[in-house]
Design an enzyme around this catalytic site. Structure first.
Site, short mmCIF file in Angstrom:
data_model
loop_
_atom_site.label_atom_id
_atom_site.label_comp_id
_atom_site.label_asym_id
_atom_site.label_seq_id
_atom_site.Cartn_x
_atom_site.Cartn_y
_atom_site.Cartn_z
NE ARG A 1 75.58 53.57 39.18
CZ ARG A 1 75.90 54.80 39.51
NH1 ARG A 1 77.09 55.27 39.24
NH2 ARG A 1 75.03 55.55 40.12
NE ARG B 1 71.72 65.50 41.33
CZ ARG B 1 72.71 64.77 41.76
NH1 ARG B 1 73.73 65.32 42.36
NH2 ARG B 1 72.69 63.47 41.60
P1 AMP Z 1 75.78 58.95 40.06
O1 AMP Z 1 75.97 60.41 40.24
O2 AMP Z 1 77.07 58.17 40.03
O3 AMP Z 1 74.82 58.35 41.02
O4 AMP Z 1 75.16 58.73 38.60
C1 AMP Z 1 73.97 59.37 38.20
C2 AMP Z 1 73.26 58.55 37.12
O5 AMP Z 1 74.12 58.41 35.98
C3 AMP Z 1 72.93 57.12 37.52
O6 AMP Z 1 71.70 57.03 38.20
C4 AMP Z 1 72.88 56.43 36.16
O7 AMP Z 1 71.68 56.72 35.47
C5 AMP Z 1 74.00 57.12 35.42
N1 AMP Z 1 75.29 56.40 35.58
C6 AMP Z 1 76.39 56.83 36.26
N2 AMP Z 1 77.37 55.93 36.20
C7 AMP Z 1 76.89 54.90 35.47
C8 AMP Z 1 77.43 53.65 35.06
N3 AMP Z 1 78.67 53.27 35.40
N4 AMP Z 1 76.64 52.83 34.31
C9 AMP Z 1 75.40 53.20 33.96
N5 AMP Z 1 74.82 54.35 34.32
C10 AMP Z 1 75.56 55.21 35.07
#
Ligand code: AMP
Length: 193
Positions: free
Chosen positions: A88, A135
Site C-alpha cells: 500500500r 465499521r
Molecule cells: P482495507 O479493508 O484494505 O481498506 O483496510 C482497512 C484498514 O486496514 C486500512 O484503512 C488500514 O488502516 C489497514 N491496512 C490494511 N492494509 C494495510 C497495509 N497494507 N498497510 C497498512 N495498513 C493497512
C-alpha cells in the site's frame, strides 16, 4: 500464480479479488480482513492496529509486514496467492519483494489495477458505511482520510508497476459481471500484459 490487486477503496477490489481467487483455487489474502479479524479478537496486533484503522491511517509497516510474512509462509500459500490491500506504499513494495526472495517464493506475475473514478467511489463508500454501521473505519471523515492516503501513498504504485511492465488495468466502472470477466482476462490472457 501470484497476483496483487490495486485500486482505491470501494473500487470492488475485495469482491473481484475473491472471485478470481476462487476461480484459480488460490488463497485470497486481504491485509484489511486480517487486521479487522485481529482487531475483533483483540490480539496484541489487533489492539495496536485499531488506533490507526479507526482514524483511517495506515497501520505501521513493520506490523503489517510481520503479518504478511506469517500468512505467506502458510502451506496453502506456497503455490499461489492474491494479495488484496498490500502493498500500500512504496516501502511495502520493496519489503514484499525482499520477503519473497527470503522465502524462496517466485515473484508475482501481474498487478491488476481496478480503475474507478473518485466521484463514483465516494458515494459507494458512504452507502457501504450506512449499511455496515459498526465499521468505525467507514464513517465520512475516515473515508476521506483513507482516500487522501490512497492518493498520496498508494497511487504512486500504479506508475511503478507500469514501469516494471506488471500492471494490467481493468475498468472497474462497469456492471459487476463485466468487471469480473475483464479481471479474468487480465489475469490469464498472455497478451493482457
Ligand atoms: P482495507 O479493508 O484494505 O481498506 O483496510 C482497512 C484498514 O486496514 C486500512 O484503512 C488500514 O488502516 C489497514 N491496512 C490494511 N492494509 C494495510 C497495509 N497494507 N498497510 C497498512 N495498513 C493497512
Amino acid at each position: 500464480m501470484r497476483f496483487i490487486f490495486l485500486g482505491v477503496q470501494g473500487a470492488g477490489k475485495g469482491t473481484q479479488s475473491k472471485a478470481l481467487a476462487t476461480l484459480l483455487n488460490i488463497p485470497h489474502i486481504s491485509t484489511g480482513d486480517l487486521l479487522r479479524l485481529a482487531k475483533e479478537n483483540e490480539t496484541p496486533l489487533g489492539l495496536k492496529a485499531k488506533e490507526y484503522m479507526d482514524k483511517g491511517e495506515l497501520v505501521p509497516d513493520a506490523l503489517v509486514l510481520a503479518m504478511v510474512r506469517e500468512r505467506l509462509s502458510q502451506e496453502d500459500a506456497q503455490l499461489g496467492w492474491i494479495l488484496d490491500g498490500f502493498p500500500r506504499n512504496l516501502y511495502q513494495v520493496g519489503a514484499l519483494d525482499g520477503l519473497l526472495v527470503g522465502m524462496d517464493q517466485p515473484t508475482y506475475d501481474r498487478v491488476i489495477y481496478l480503475e474507478v473514478p473518485d466521484n463514483i467511489v465516494s458515494p459507494r463508500l458512504l452507502e457501504r458505511a450506512k449499511k455496515e454501521k459498526n465499521r468505525t473505519d467507514d464513517n465520512p471523515e475516515v473515508i476521506s482520510k483513507r482516500l487522501q492516503i490512497y492518493h498520496e501513498e498508494t497511487a504512486p504504485l500504479i506508475d511503478l508497476y507500469k514501469k516494471r511492465k506488471l500492471l494490467v488495468s481493468v475498468n472497474g466502472n462497469q456492471l459487476l459481471e463485466a468487471v469480473t470477466a475483464d479481471v479474468q482476462k487480465a489475469a490469464t490472457y498472455d497478451d493482457a500484459l
